[in-house]
Write a protein that holds these residues in place. Structure first.
Motif, short mmCIF file in Angstrom:
data_model
loop_
_atom_site.label_atom_id
_atom_site.label_comp_id
_atom_site.label_asym_id
_atom_site.label_seq_id
_atom_site.Cartn_x
_atom_site.Cartn_y
_atom_site.Cartn_z
N GLY A 1 -8.53 -6.93 18.47
CA GLY A 1 -7.97 -8.12 19.08
C GLY A 1 -6.66 -7.90 19.80
O GLY A 1 -6.04 -8.86 20.27
N ALA A 2 -6.23 -6.65 19.91
CA ALA A 2 -4.94 -6.36 20.56
C ALA A 2 -5.00 -6.46 22.07
O ALA A 2 -3.96 -6.53 22.73
N GLY A 3 -6.21 -6.43 22.66
CA GLY A 3 -6.33 -6.51 24.11
C GLY A 3 -6.77 -5.20 24.76
O GLY A 3 -6.80 -5.11 26.00
N LYS A 4 -7.14 -4.20 23.95
CA LYS A 4 -7.49 -2.90 24.51
C LYS A 4 -8.75 -2.98 25.37
O LYS A 4 -8.76 -2.54 26.53
N THR A 5 -9.82 -3.52 24.82
CA THR A 5 -11.09 -3.58 25.54
C THR A 5 -10.98 -4.45 26.78
O THR A 5 -11.49 -4.10 27.85
N VAL B 1 0.39 4.04 24.33
CA VAL B 1 0.90 2.67 24.40
C VAL B 1 0.29 1.92 23.23
O VAL B 1 -0.91 1.98 22.99
N VAL B 2 1.14 1.24 22.49
CA VAL B 2 0.69 0.44 21.34
C VAL B 2 0.65 -1.02 21.77
O VAL B 2 1.65 -1.57 22.25
N LEU B 3 -0.52 -1.64 21.60
CA LEU B 3 -0.69 -3.04 21.95
C LEU B 3 -0.80 -3.91 20.70
O LEU B 3 -1.37 -3.48 19.69
#
Length: 312
Positions: free
Chosen positions: A46-50, A207-209
């Protein structure tokens, strides 16, 4: 062979946002990926990676922001750009009565530039049978087919979203070898993962999201994602009071619990930063057992998120 047609960054994103209704999945994201590096996107589910990777490939359109991939706007150039990219989606779905070999032959017509024997060579390395119907393959073997079609035309850019999902540890090691070889050949690898150890082994930059925003960035060492350790120690021939006195001056310890249990003094603590002061303090006692465990990735990311002061 990888041949770059563009100077400058392999990927450049400025002010990228994506909103699904009221949900802001990606929030004003800016990042630059240099050519010829392994660039890691990491964060909890759910961090926004995909969502970010799909916008780079024009699978979905951004709500706002600028995207450049290999020097071009993916919304305008379409298939010509995608042929220069190898992609493994996070929700890879392969099915059908055709064999893996027939399926790859179809993909070869789309990708172009696939060398003779490349599919067999990669399939042998990854341990996937190409002559079995795709629908009979396990999740892991379908994932291997996805990796073959991503790597086999030696694209300028590899976009890999959770690529080791379903792979056993030995195959994960072979995958990491493929990533290193791609980098050595001048290819750029954009690798999304929630497995910290994967990126620690291959990534040049990370990068950590969290919640669609960048909460930390840099190389693996500078991010210090693994400097927190949960420590469990058993000590003999001592007392709770003596151990508490020895640990009190150590400023990097928190959540310290010291108690007598089963004829020993048990210590549970979280060491944040250098572990050397703790080791030296314990050396004066008889150590019966000791374990030090890194926190899981989500805990590390939440810790970084809190440090940035952007929480909520």
């Amino acid at each position: 062979m990888c041949t770059s047609e563009s100077a400058g960054p392999a990927v450049e994103v400025r002010g990228l946002s994506k909103r699904f209704g009221r949900h802001l999945a990606v929030d004003d994201l800016t990042l630059t990926v240099a050519p010829g590096v392994v660039f890691g996107l990491i964060g909890p589910n759910g961090a926004g990676k995909t969502t970010t990777l799909r916008m780079l490939l024009d699978v979905i359109r951004p709500t706002a922001g600028v995207v450049r991939v290999l020097g071009q706007d993916p919304r305008r150039v379409g298939p010509a750009l995608r042929r220069r990219i190898g992609y493994v989606p996070g929700d890879l779905r392969l099915d059908g009565r055709v064999t893996g070999r027939r399926l790859l032959a179809f993909y070869a017509g789309v990708s172009g530039g696939v060398r003779s024997g490349e599919a067999d060579a990669l399939a042998e390395r990854l341990g996937v049978e190409l002559d079995r119907p795709v629908r009979t393959l396990s999740k892991g073997n379908r994932q291997k087919l996805g990796l073959v079609q991503a790597f086999w035309h030696r694209p300028e850019l590899l976009v890999l979203d959770e690529p080791t999902s379903g792979l056993d540890p030995l195959l994960q090691r072979e995958f990491l070898a493929l990533v290193r070889e791609a980098r050595d050949a001048g290819q750029t690898v954009l690798l999304s993962s929630h497995v910290l150890s994967e990126l620690q082994q291959v990534a040049d930059e990370i990068v950590v999201l969290a919640h669609g925003r960048v909460v930390a960035e840099g190389d693996v060492a500078s991010l210090r994602l693994s400097t927190v350790r949960h420590v469990q120690v058993g000590l003999g021939d001592t007392s709770v009071e003596a151990v508490q006195a020895a640990l009190a001056p150590i400023g990097t310890l928190r959540e310290v619990d010291v108690r007598e249990q089963g004829g020993a003094v048990r210590v549970s603590a979280t060491a944040d930063g250098e572990i050397d002061p703790l080791v030296k303090a314990l050396a004066r006692f008889r150590v019966l057992d000791l374990s030090a465990q890194e926190p899981d990735l989500e805990e590390s990311v939440l810790r970084l998120y809190g440090q940035e002061g952007t929480g909520g």
